[in-house]
Design a protein around this motif. Structure first.
Motif, PDB file in Angstrom:
ATOM      1  N   HIS A   1       1.963  -6.263  10.438  1.00 16.93           N
ATOM      2  CA  HIS A   1       0.894  -6.386   9.449  1.00 16.93           C
ATOM      3  C   HIS A   1       0.607  -7.857   9.180  1.00 16.93           C
ATOM      4  CE1 HIS A   1       1.324  -2.108   8.836  1.00 16.93           C
ATOM      5  NE2 HIS A   1       2.606  -2.269   8.573  1.00 16.93           N
TER       6      HIS A   1
ATOM      7  N   TYR B   1       2.029  -6.355   3.202  1.00 15.22           N
ATOM      8  CA  TYR B   1       1.413  -7.581   3.708  1.00 15.22           C
ATOM      9  C   TYR B   1       1.956  -8.782   2.928  1.00 15.22           C
ATOM     10  CZ  TYR B   1      -2.048  -4.592   6.016  1.00 15.22           C
ATOM     11  OH  TYR B   1      -2.664  -3.653   6.802  1.00 15.22           O
TER      12      TYR B   1
ATOM     13  N   GLY C   1       4.451  -1.027  12.480  1.00 15.15           N
ATOM     14  CA  GLY C   1       3.316  -1.927  12.501  1.00 15.15           C
ATOM     15  C   GLY C   1       3.689  -3.378  12.276  1.00 15.15           C
TER      16      GLY C   1
ATOM     17  N   SER D   1       2.427   0.282   4.126  1.00 13.89           N
ATOM     18  CA  SER D   1       2.301  -1.058   4.709  1.00 13.89           C
ATOM     19  C   SER D   1       2.622  -2.101   3.651  1.00 13.89           C
ATOM     20  CB  SER D   1       0.889  -1.296   5.272  1.00 13.89           C
ATOM     21  OG  SER D   1      -0.090  -1.121   4.264  1.00 13.89           O
TER      22      SER D   1
ATOM     23  N   SER E   1      -3.661  -4.979  11.202  1.00  9.48           N
ATOM     24  CA  SER E   1      -2.409  -4.352  11.627  1.00  9.48           C
ATOM     25  C   SER E   1      -2.423  -4.173  13.132  1.00  9.48           C
ATOM     26  CB  SER E   1      -2.205  -2.992  10.935  1.00  9.48           C
ATOM     27  OG  SER E   1      -1.965  -3.174   9.554  1.00  9.48           O
TER      28      SER E   1
ATOM     29  N   SER F   1      -7.111  -8.470   6.253  1.00  9.72           N
ATOM     30  CA  SER F   1      -5.902  -7.815   6.763  1.00  9.72           C
ATOM     31  C   SER F   1      -6.128  -7.312   8.183  1.00  9.72           C
ATOM     32  CB  SER F   1      -5.494  -6.657   5.849  1.00  9.72           C
ATOM     33  OG  SER F   1      -6.519  -5.681   5.791  1.00  9.72           O
TER      34      SER F   1
ATOM     35  N   THR G   1       4.333  -9.550   8.531  1.00  9.46           N
ATOM     36  CA  THR G   1       5.519  -8.738   8.272  1.00  9.46           C
ATOM     37  C   THR G   1       5.556  -7.605   9.283  1.00  9.46           C
ATOM     38  OG1 THR G   1       4.405  -7.227   6.728  1.00  9.46           O
ATOM     39  CG2 THR G   1       5.434  -9.191   5.779  1.00  9.46           C
ATOM     40  N   ARG G   2       6.773  -7.155   9.586  1.00 10.03           N
ATOM     41  CA  ARG G   2       6.941  -5.920  10.365  1.00 10.03           C
ATOM     42  C   ARG G   2       7.473  -4.858   9.420  1.00 10.03           C
ATOM     43  NH1 ARG G   2      10.308  -7.215  15.718  1.00 10.03           N
ATOM     44  NH2 ARG G   2      10.215  -4.945  15.824  1.00 10.03           N
ATOM     45  N   TYR G   3       6.696  -3.809   9.259  1.00  2.49           N
ATOM     46  CA  TYR G   3       7.123  -2.711   8.392  1.00  2.49           C
ATOM     47  C   TYR G   3       6.807  -1.406   9.107  1.00  2.49           C
ATOM     48  CZ  TYR G   3       8.074   0.072   4.254  1.00  2.49           C
ATOM     49  OH  TYR G   3       8.627   0.983   3.378  1.00  2.49           O
TER      50      TYR G   3
ATOM     51  N   GLN H   1       0.852  -1.190   0.000  1.00  3.25           N
ATOM     52  CA  GLN H   1       0.000   0.000   0.000  1.00  3.25           C
ATOM     53  C   GLN H   1       0.891   1.245   0.000  1.00  3.25           C
ATOM     54  OE1 GLN H   1      -3.628   0.455   0.101  1.00  3.25           O
ATOM     55  NE2 GLN H   1      -2.807   2.453  -0.493  1.00  3.25           N
TER      56      GLN H   1
END
Length: 449
Positions: free
Chosen positions: A409, A386, A407, A384, A224, A222, A402-404, A44
């Motif tokens: 996610h 995913y 967050g 973000s 977060s 999804s 995932t960590r981005y 995103q």
């Protein structure tokens, strides 16, 4: 290689052909039209992605990754053939108001014809509040970390492609009109549930289906969450990693989901991918798997459950290597690929997988890619990322993490024979509550005085 070289025909020489490894043969035998083995990243953004620059960036990135230009050949014993240049442009633009997640579901659900097309699909979905990028690959060709590396390189090359974007638009066929997904992509099949609902409700080891449809393929929900702000410790001082918390929450959420719907949850098994120790430059899917088990008594006590999970994940990390296919399926499949002659191997593996699937599949799978480095894109910025995976019935659920940025996610990938959108959203809420409870575990408070 500089971006301009990739766009002006400077493709590397093709890698030599190779026969599929034993684990790849088992994966290939597990692939089904109603539940294709795909993996993806859903990105995103907070801006607009230029199509010409994106196509340049994709060409530059896949020039470095032979698996993104690979195809299968061979009548019985399949082999990879690596072309110097992809046989088709894998990037499409969607500009008709479609939601990116729905496009992603379609791309993840549609089977790949790996004999005719490369194992990569990319869709750029224009949205007024930020473009979305759906990147989907066949799991036979890549694992999650490999795909994340490809996507990171795409955005890095995107930053460098500005100076040659106009030239690419003139030679690459990019137009200003809306573009839909190509008709060459196989349609998502429709299939009956094959009795999975009755079987999973009575087994005690699978997730109870609810709100399911007769459509095949996958849907995604999804979620977060904030990364836990404190270290979560067990009595004795052992730490629960974020991955441990995710695996424990999966066990707890399945238990609570089944009980809420009048079914028991007995021994639960959750498949967890783990990186294999492979030699540098090894191409393809290099993920091993372990199965993490819990009993009803474990799930009745958060600290006991957490300790059981940590015992198993720590042991898996200490092992020299994880099997490419976990559990009984991996042992039987490895024996079959070693002993059955090539002309018969594919048919026997497919028959064996189909026969054993109801008996050996775990309740769910969860894969945590961990922290992803910030993708170097100033315009557009990435908000973000995913990770999405797939799981056919009777398993039916794959949780990608995932960590981005700040967050955590999560993408709950469900087969449509297991859940519908409403049930998936409810399951995600149960998972979130379990995760929050586990982050509050205080091992110090449980120590005897």
């Amino acid at each position: 290689m500089h971006v301009e070289e990739g766009c002006r025909g400077g493709w590397p020489a093709p890698a030599p052909d190779r026969i599929l490894t034993s684990s790849e043969q088992i994966l290939a035998a597990s692939d089904r039209a109603s539940a294709p083995l795909t993996c993806g990243l859903f990105v995103q953004t907070m801006g607009t992605v230029d199509m010409a620059r994106l196509r340049l960036a994709v060409r530059a990135a896949i020039s470095r990754h032979p698996m993104m230009r690979a195809s299968l050949y061979g009548a019985r014993q399949h082999a990879w053939r690596f072309t110097a240049e992809p046989s088709a442009n894998p990037v499409w633009r969607i500009d008709d108001g479609s939601d990116g997640w729905r496009i992603h579901e379609t791309m993840m659900s549609a089977p790949f014809d790996l004999r005719a097309n490369p194992p990569l699909r990319i869709a750029l979905v224009h949205q007024p509040d930020g473009d979305q990028l759906s990147v989907v690959a066949h799991h036979l060709a890549v694992d999650g970390m490999s795909l994340a590396a490809v996507v990171t390189e795409i955005f890095s090359a995107y930053e460098l492609a500005d100076g040659v974007a106009d030239e690419a638009a003139a030679t690459d066929g990019t137009s200003d009109g809306p573009v839909r997904l190509p008709t060459a992509m196989p349609p998502v099949p429709r299939a009956a549930a094959h009795g999975w609902t009755a079987f999973t409700q009575r087994s005690g080891r699978h997730i109870t289906p609810l709100d399911a449809s007769r459509d095949a393929g996958y849907g995604y929900q999804s979620l977060s969450l904030p990364v836990p702000a404190r270290r979560v410790l067990l009595p004795g001082g052992r730490r629960l990693t974020v991955n441990d918390l995710l695996v424990a929450a999966t066990h707890l959420a399945i238990d609570r989901w089944n009980r809420r719907h009048g079914e028991e949850a007995g021994t639960l098994r959750v498949r967890m991918p783990i990186g294999l120790r492979t030699s540098p430059g090894t191409s393809g899917n290099n993920t091993g798997q372990v199965v993490i088990v819990s009993e009803p008594a474990d799930r009745a006590d958060l600290v006991r459950l957490a300790g059981r999970i940590v015992d198993q994940t720590e042991r898996a990390k200490r092992e020299a290597a994880a099997p490419a296919i976990a559990g009984v399926a991996g042992r039987v499949g490895a024996a079959a690929t070693a002993r059955i002659p090539g002309p018969w191997r594919g048919s026997v593996l497919r028959w064996g997988v189909r026969t054993a699937r109801p008996l050996i599949t775990p309740a769910a799978a969860i894969s945590n890619l961990g922290p992803l480095a910030a993708i170097a894109a100033d315009n557009p910025k990435i908000s973000s990322v995913y990770f999405t995976g797939t799981a056919g019935m009777p398993q039916g659920l794959f949780i990608g993490a995932t960590r981005y940025g700040a967050g955590l996610h999560l993408a709950f990938g469900y087969h449509r024979h297991l859940f519908g959108p409403a049930a998936a959203a409810t399951f995600a809420q149960i998972f979130q509550a379990a995760f929050v409870e586990l982050t509050a575990v205080d091992g110090e408070a449980r120590r005897p005085s």
